[in-house]
Write a protein that holds these residues in place. Structure first.
Motif, mmCIF file in Angstrom:
data_model
loop_
_atom_site.group_PDB
_atom_site.id
_atom_site.type_symbol
_atom_site.label_atom_id
_atom_site.label_comp_id
_atom_site.label_asym_id
_atom_site.label_seq_id
_atom_site.Cartn_x
_atom_site.Cartn_y
_atom_site.Cartn_z
ATOM 1 N N PRO A 200 0.181 -0.869 -0.086
ATOM 2 C CA PRO A 200 0.131 0.333 -0.089
ATOM 3 C C PRO A 200 0.497 0.595 -0.087
ATOM 4 C CG PRO A 200 -0.243 -0.753 2.211
ATOM 5 C CD PRO A 200 0.412 -1.915 0.804
ATOM 6 N N PRO A 201 -0.212 2.647 -0.334
ATOM 7 C CA PRO A 201 1.171 3.570 -0.521
ATOM 8 C C PRO A 201 0.947 3.593 0.898
ATOM 9 C CG PRO A 201 -1.355 4.253 -0.798
ATOM 10 C CD PRO A 201 -0.753 2.172 -1.004
ATOM 11 N N PRO A 202 3.183 4.675 1.403
ATOM 12 C CA PRO A 202 2.431 5.227 2.234
ATOM 13 C C PRO A 202 1.905 6.198 3.212
ATOM 14 C CG PRO A 202 4.568 6.063 0.911
ATOM 15 C CD PRO A 202 3.281 5.451 0.573
ATOM 16 N N VAL A 206 -2.262 8.880 -0.839
ATOM 17 C CA VAL A 206 -2.735 8.867 -0.931
ATOM 18 C C VAL A 206 -4.405 9.286 -0.696
ATOM 19 C CG1 VAL A 206 -4.750 7.856 -2.400
ATOM 20 C CG2 VAL A 206 -2.104 6.817 -2.647
ATOM 21 N N PRO A 207 -5.121 10.604 -1.191
ATOM 22 C CA PRO A 207 -6.086 10.871 0.933
ATOM 23 C C PRO A 207 -7.462 10.374 0.116
ATOM 24 C CG PRO A 207 -5.271 12.722 -0.502
ATOM 25 C CD PRO A 207 -4.467 11.553 -1.712
ATOM 26 N N SER A 208 -7.674 10.023 0.911
ATOM 27 C CA SER A 208 -10.036 9.293 0.808
ATOM 28 C C SER A 208 -9.923 10.152 -0.460
ATOM 29 C CB SER A 208 -10.103 8.471 1.776
ATOM 30 O OG SER A 208 -11.124 9.617 2.342
ATOM 31 N N ASP A 284 -3.440 -2.808 9.834
ATOM 32 C CA ASP A 284 -2.247 -2.265 10.556
ATOM 33 C C ASP A 284 -0.962 -2.357 9.297
ATOM 34 O OD1 ASP A 284 0.266 -2.399 12.889
ATOM 35 O OD2 ASP A 284 1.105 -4.292 12.035
ATOM 36 N N PHE A 285 -0.951 -3.444 8.100
ATOM 37 C CA PHE A 285 -0.356 -3.477 7.263
ATOM 38 C C PHE A 285 -0.120 -2.498 6.234
ATOM 39 C CE2 PHE A 285 -0.441 -5.040 2.610
ATOM 40 C CZ PHE A 285 0.799 -5.008 2.632
ATOM 41 N N SER A 290 1.056 6.921 9.835
ATOM 42 C CA SER A 290 2.164 5.933 9.970
ATOM 43 C C SER A 290 3.443 5.995 11.252
ATOM 44 C CB SER A 290 3.350 7.401 9.499
ATOM 45 O OG SER A 290 3.491 8.868 10.086
ATOM 46 N N VAL A 291 4.068 5.353 11.959
ATOM 47 C CA VAL A 291 3.894 4.802 13.030
ATOM 48 C C VAL A 291 5.054 6.627 13.597
ATOM 49 C CG1 VAL A 291 6.120 3.992 14.264
ATOM 50 C CG2 VAL A 291 5.159 2.773 12.430
#
Length: 405
Positions: A200-202, A206-208, A284-285, A290-291
């Motif tokens: 997946p992108p960071p 990519v906005p929803s 989580d994936f 981000s962390v």
């Protein structure tokens, strides 16, 4: 991504029909589907296959609305709807299967009622629930074909993985603002979604649609492509979009078809696949944030009610709205200053932030403000905080008179 432009004149072979034909068509069905029956490539045999087909639509929203309506009108015998959400006024701009009287009603029930009005011959099966690791295989196993109308990466990867593991083909679509994509993923005959997008992108990249918007009619364009592909697969006609990505630009009115090759290193459908069952945690994936953003919000998160208390008490707050200008024009928290997240992440706007005031960031729901908060803290603004739930939380708990979007 393993893709290259499709070559003109490339030879193609139709796939065999996905389902066997039903025993017969009734007189009522012959009258209803007559415009299909006189198409030589469809005919009575093709219509019988549609009658015998079981198709599941994941989602009854922007893409699910046109997909369900046209699948029903086409005469697909059994239509499943898996959807857990309820109809909201903001849905009606594009989710045409619902109406004003459906606001507050479960989308699955609203969609089923519309389908029955269009074609009472269709058997509608409602799954009024969210797809998860515990139910996705059991639900998918009841259908011949999956139509994916989801709007988040976690569910997309779960849909793909379950379809591959069960040997099911599925028709995928994606929309954002004026751009749409569609493809057919069937690991037995071509690539899967992971071949195209291995990861997946960071988070935040990519906005929803809820954050960036979508042109309502774009849903019809992509949804109709999905139904077109579903019919071709079920009846065994034409050249399905297996191994091809259809890209649509509504502003330029341009369609492009890109060939997508099966990735030999795909963790799911490659010869040396390491992913042999569903992942433990798709959220989580894909990561909502981000962390770094998660760590930045620890002990740096306030509620909308707390922000209101700070304002009422005269606390010197520098309130920053990190959304986009178009969103800021729709609704804003009083006293806020607009500084879009991108300008904060790039460092361009850091000079606008004071060192001697309490910095409070907010966005629509809290995801973008968490990402901006991480960037600010990394730049030395250690005392900055963000508002949990953003503008939506402010509207719900502080000022319900403001319009939600």
């Amino acid at each position: 991504m393993h893709k290259h432009p499709a070559e003109p004149g490339e030879s193609t072979v139709s796939l065999p029909p996905l389902v066997e034909p039903a025993a017969e068509l009734t007189v009522d069905e012959i009258r209803r589907y007559s415009r299909h029956l006189i198409i030589p490539d469809v005919g009575v045999e093709g219509q019988k296959r549609l009658k015998n087909a079981k198709v599941l639509c994941v989602g009854a929203g922007g893409l699910g609305s046109p997909a369900l309506l046209y699948l029903a009108a086409a005469g697909v015998g059994t239509l499943g709807i898996v959807e857990f959400d309820t109809v909201d006024e903001s849905n009606l701009q594009r989710q045409i299967i619902h109406g004003v009287s459906d606001i507050g009603r479960p989308k699955a029930e609203s969609a089923a009622a519309s389908i029955r009005e269009i074609n009472p011959l269709v058997n509608v099966v409602i799954h009024n629930m969210a797809l998860d690791n515990e139910n996705v295989k059991e639900i998918f196993s009841q259908y011949d074909l999956i139509v994916d109308g989801t709007d988040n990466f976690a569910t997309r990867y779960m849909v793909n993985d379950a379809a591959v593991l069960l040997g099911k083909p599925y028709v995928w679509g994606s929309i954002y603002r004026f751009d749409g994509q569609a493809s057919v993923f069937w690991a037995e005959h071509g690539p899967c979604y992971r071949c195209l997008y291995p990861e997946p992108p960071p988070p935040g990249m990519v906005p929803s649609c809820a954050e960036g918007g979508v042109l309502g009619v774009l849903c019809a364009s992509i949804g109709s492509i999905q139904v077109n592909e579903a019919i071709k697969l079920l009846a065994g006609i034409g050249e399905p979009l297996v191994g091809k990505l259809m890209v649509y630009d509504a502003l330029e009115m341009e369609y492009r078809k890109i060939k997508v090759r099966k990735d030999p290193d795909c963790v799911l459908c490659g010869p040396n696949a390491t992913l042999t069952d569903l992942m433990e945690d798709y959220e989580d994936f894909c990561g909502a944030v981000s962390v770094e953003a998660q760590e930045a919000t620890i002990d740096a998160t306030i509620t909308a009610a707390e922000l209101k208390e700070w304002q009422d008490s005269g606390k010197d707050v520098f309130l920053v709205d990190v959304r986009e200008p178009a969103e800021y024009e729709i609704v804003r928290i009083p006293g806020s200053t607009l500084i879009p997240k991108g300008e904060i992440l790039s460092g361009e706007a850091l000079a606008q932030f004071p060192q001697d005031r309490q910095i409070v960031l907010h966005c629509k729901s809290g995801v973008r403000s968490a990402e901006a908060l991480a960037a600010l803290k990394a730049a030395g603004f250690k005392d900055a905080v963000h508002v949990q739930g953003g503008v939506l939380s402010w509207i719900k708990s502080v000022d319900p008179s403001l319009p939600a979007y």
